[in-house]
Scaffold this motif. Structure first.
Motif, mmCIF file in Angstrom:
data_model
loop_
_atom_site.group_PDB
_atom_site.id
_atom_site.type_symbol
_atom_site.label_atom_id
_atom_site.label_comp_id
_atom_site.label_asym_id
_atom_site.label_seq_id
_atom_site.Cartn_x
_atom_site.Cartn_y
_atom_site.Cartn_z
ATOM 1 N N PRO A 250 -15.722 31.378 44.900
ATOM 2 C CA PRO A 250 -15.464 29.954 44.620
ATOM 3 C C PRO A 250 -16.109 29.094 45.700
ATOM 4 O O PRO A 250 -16.373 29.582 46.798
ATOM 5 N N GLY A 251 -16.368 27.854 45.379
ATOM 6 C CA GLY A 251 -16.965 26.964 46.380
ATOM 7 C C GLY A 251 -17.800 25.895 45.711
ATOM 8 O O GLY A 251 -17.826 25.764 44.486
ATOM 9 N N ASN A 252 -18.486 25.096 46.537
ATOM 10 C CA ASN A 252 -19.374 24.058 46.029
ATOM 11 C C ASN A 252 -20.782 24.605 45.894
ATOM 12 O O ASN A 252 -21.271 25.305 46.782
ATOM 13 N N TYR A 253 -21.420 24.271 44.789
ATOM 14 C CA TYR A 253 -22.803 24.681 44.564
ATOM 15 C C TYR A 253 -23.618 23.477 44.145
ATOM 16 O O TYR A 253 -23.305 22.827 43.153
ATOM 17 N N GLU A 254 -24.656 23.169 44.913
ATOM 18 C CA GLU A 254 -25.520 22.056 44.545
ATOM 19 C C GLU A 254 -26.657 22.580 43.687
ATOM 20 O O GLU A 254 -27.477 23.380 44.144
ATOM 21 N N LEU A 255 -26.692 22.133 42.448
ATOM 22 C CA LEU A 255 -27.695 22.597 41.485
ATOM 23 C C LEU A 255 -28.158 21.399 40.661
ATOM 24 O O LEU A 255 -27.450 20.401 40.572
ATOM 25 N N PRO A 256 -29.332 21.507 40.037
ATOM 26 C CA PRO A 256 -29.762 20.381 39.200
ATOM 27 C C PRO A 256 -28.837 20.232 38.000
ATOM 28 O O PRO A 256 -28.327 21.226 37.475
ATOM 29 N N PHE A 266 -21.826 33.204 36.965
ATOM 30 C CA PHE A 266 -22.168 34.609 37.192
ATOM 31 C C PHE A 266 -23.198 34.818 38.295
ATOM 32 O O PHE A 266 -23.105 35.775 39.063
ATOM 33 N N GLU A 267 -24.191 33.910 38.381
ATOM 34 C CA GLU A 267 -25.211 34.090 39.405
ATOM 35 C C GLU A 267 -24.707 33.581 40.757
ATOM 36 O O GLU A 267 -24.669 34.309 41.734
ATOM 37 N N HIS A 268 -24.278 32.323 40.784
ATOM 38 C CA HIS A 268 -23.861 31.728 42.060
ATOM 39 C C HIS A 268 -22.429 32.126 42.429
ATOM 40 O O HIS A 268 -22.154 32.440 43.574
ATOM 41 N N GLY A 269 -21.553 32.108 41.435
ATOM 42 C CA GLY A 269 -20.139 32.397 41.701
ATOM 43 C C GLY A 269 -19.814 33.880 41.731
ATOM 44 O O GLY A 269 -18.678 34.261 42.016
ATOM 45 N N GLY A 270 -20.792 34.704 41.416
ATOM 46 C CA GLY A 270 -20.577 36.153 41.524
ATOM 47 C C GLY A 270 -19.725 36.756 40.420
ATOM 48 O O GLY A 270 -19.252 37.888 40.549
ATOM 49 N N GLY A 271 -19.482 36.008 39.342
ATOM 50 C CA GLY A 271 -18.757 36.569 38.203
ATOM 51 C C GLY A 271 -17.254 36.640 38.410
ATOM 52 O O GLY A 271 -16.702 36.071 39.355
ATOM 53 N N ILE A 272 -16.611 37.365 37.497
ATOM 54 C CA ILE A 272 -15.144 37.398 37.438
ATOM 55 C C ILE A 272 -14.622 38.588 38.257
ATOM 56 O O ILE A 272 -15.140 39.694 38.119
ATOM 57 N N PRO A 273 -13.586 38.376 39.069
ATOM 58 C CA PRO A 273 -13.073 39.476 39.895
ATOM 59 C C PRO A 273 -12.544 40.638 39.041
ATOM 60 O O PRO A 273 -12.048 40.430 37.932
#
Lengths: 423, 174
Positions: A250-256, A266-273
């Motif tokens: 979890p966290g902040n992701y700056e993306l377009p 899935f890519e930035h957040g690493g998917g589901i635990p």
């Protein structure tokens, strides 16, 4: 160093919260350029050209808002909305804590564009430490001649003040925020008139979200045309997505704007635990219509046009992810408890409606409800929609209506439970 | 003016200077925070004195105090532990965390420990969803965030407070 972030620049540039470091990387050159080389209208035009839209949730074009300021009524004010209270949103806090000068420069440029000599930053009361931190940063700007009288040798003067709220979600609504800043209970005003004609102390006022303002220095420095190259045609620029709930990172992701849910989760957040399956997504915090996590939804670009096409809103882009273990009845109960607590009580449909919805969902969640209770809950939610003074009332119905329409089985299971228990 | 004004004259003048003189009512929340710093909550006397400074009725001040969750008109614990159990935090175990804390402290959310040190409260989202379990600690002096918490870390924190406040024989140092 590769430029990965335009808003969360502290992630690329260490110590950018130090004035010296911020200035070394071009900081306050946009403000200088605006004040010394551009007319206020030219600044507004550049922001209009950029296509920047409000990042607080409504997505209203920022430059257009500025151009609505009543030029026959003075003084003008700029108010930064740092009330960040939507469950699932935590982006403005990171910006203010880690990249404070870019935000403050945005406030300053907005103030110049509408010729305000005073700007207030309204922070939610919980941001006590952030407010003290910004006070220090503002003092550093004053000492460096970046705030005060006759800035850059012109006759333009500006002062920025912080103001702490005291715990009320409704104060994120711009007219409630203004009431609160005036020392009153934070209850929304009837609109119109809108703040650009009747705002703080009845004077023309621009209210912009923290992230919105943090975009402004880039637009003035590099131009609206450059800004439009990021994002989609109608949703331009970068966006900070707050990702929370059942994700590995979890966290902040700056993306377009226009990045898909799938890429974020899935890519930035690493998917589901735990390798569990994803069940649903709330794209705009607790105010969202809940989306079932189908392939169609996951491949939807997160921008102001595409999310409504699959049945929700982008809002402030606070993406809450829930996995297959979550009962949607429980989730709706959490959101209703929140909105019942936060309803300001000014208008009847919201005050009474959130009470009844909260009451009914508890009955359902505890397995004491009849099939009629489901119909009553749905009906109450529908009756609130479109009838409240501000958006809070509508927000409160989003999870209920979408949950009952899209996850009917979860609700019916609770009623079956009740029937069986009752015999 | 009045005792509250005299006691905090410099600070009050600094607060009032942030707003146009004809709109000094804007200083309402900052002055209420100041009153809360004095006693840990806002007394009727403080409300009356703030009303006098701002030229409004006591009822207006009272109405504001009642509206906001961070303003208290009744005494509570020296430390108010405010645990967020809103949806994103709940998805990351915040409700279980609160229950553990209730058990460890022997009080329910909304109650104060018998020694008057801690009031446990359940609050709405505090914008730290990615770092749950999370709580804020409110004292008269201000507010501090504690993120990525668990029971062990929290009890250690509480033990530190206990030590700090039992140094004097009276056991009620300020």
């Amino acid at each position: 160093m590769p430029e990965k972030h335009l808003l969360l620049r502290h992630r690329d540039i260490p110590d950018i919260h130090e004035l010296e470091v911020y200035r070394k990387h071009g900081g306050f050159e946009a403000f200088r350029k605006a004040v010394t080389q551009m007319t206020p209208d030219e600044v507004t035009e550049e922001v209009k050209k950029s296509g920047l839209r409000g990042r607080g949730g409504a997505g209203f074009p920022t430059g257009l808002k500025w151009s609505f300021m009543d030029k026959k009524n003075w003084p003008h004010y700029v108010v930064a909305n740092a009330d960040e209270s939507e469950p699932g949103t935590f982006k403005d806090r990171e910006i203010m804590e880690r990249n404070p000068f870019q935000f403050l420069e945005g406030v300053a440029i907005a103030a110049y564009a509408v010729q305000a000599n005073r700007a207030y930053i309204y922070l939610r009361g919980e941001f006590w430490q952030v407010a003290a931190w910004l006070d220090r940063k503002i003092a550093e700007m004053e000492a460096a001649g970046l705030l005060g009288d006759n800035l850059f040798g012109t006759d333009y003067s500006l002062r920025i003040y912080t103001h702490l709220g005291a715990g009320a979600y409704i104060c994120g609504e711009e007219t409630a925020l203004l009431e609160s800043l005036e020392g009153k209970r934070g209850q929304p005003r009837i609109r119109p008139p809108f703040p650009p004609s009747y705002g703080l102390y009845g004077k023309p006022t621009v209210v912009n979200n923290v992230e919105t303002l943090t975009n402004v220095p880039l637009i003035i420095e590099r131009g609206g045309d450059w800004y439009r190259t990021i994002g989609t045609e109608k949703s331009t620029g970068p966006k900070v997505f707050s990702l929370s709930g059942h994700v590995n990172r979890p966290g902040n992701y700056e993306l377009p704007l226009g990045t898909t849910f799938r890429e974020l989760i899935f890519e930035h957040g690493g998917g589901i635990p735990g390798g569990r399956a994803i069940k649903a997504i709330l794209p705009a915090g607790a105010s969202s219509a809940i989306l079932p996590a189908t392939d169609e939804v996951l491949d939807t670009p997160m921008d102001y046009e595409s999310v409504p096409k699959v049945g929700s809103f982008l809002g402030s882009a606070s993406v809450i992810v829930v996995d297959e273990t979550v009962d949607i009845v429980w989730l709706v109960k959490k959101t209703l408890h929140f909105f019942h607590h936060e309803s300001c009580g000014k208008c009847t449909p919201c005050r009474e409606g959130t009470y009844w919805m909260d009451h009914l969902i508890q009955t359902i969640a505890e397995g004491r409800a009849t099939p009629q209770d489901l119909e009553i809950l749905y009906d109450v939610a529908k009756q609130i929609q479109g009838k409240t003074l501000c958006a809070l009332g509508d927000f409160a119905t989003m999870a209920v209506v979408s949950g009952m329409e899209r996850f009917r089985e979860d609700f019916e299971a609770k009623v079956r439970e009740a029937v069986m228990a009752g015999g | 003016m009045n005792a509250f004004y005299e006691r905090h004259k410099e600070e009050i003048e600094r607060i009032l200077a942030k707003y146009p003189p004809e709109h000094k009512r804007s200083a309402m929340l900052p002055l209420l925070y100041l009153a809360q710093r004095d006693e840990g909550y806002i007394t009727r006397e403080a409300m009356a004195q703030i009303a006098e400074i701002l030229d409004v009725s006591v009822t207006e001040v009272d109405g504001v105090v009642g509206f906001y969750t961070l303003l208290h008109d009744k005494p509570g614990g020296k430390y108010r532990i405010q645990v967020c159990t809103d949806l994103p935090c709940a998805l990351r175990g915040a409700e279980q965390f609160l229950h553990q804390l209730e058990e460890a402290l022997g009080i329910k959310a909304g109650e104060t420990t018998p020694d008057g040190l801690i009031t446990l409260e359940e609050v709405m989202c505090i914008a730290a969803c990615d770092k749950a379990p999370v709580f804020q600690v409110q004292t008269g002096e201000g507010l501090t965030y504690y993120e990525n918490m668990d029971l062990e870390k929290t009890l250690a924190l509480i033990a530190e407070w206990r030590k700090k406040h039992t140094k004097t024989p009276e056991g009620n140092s300020s």
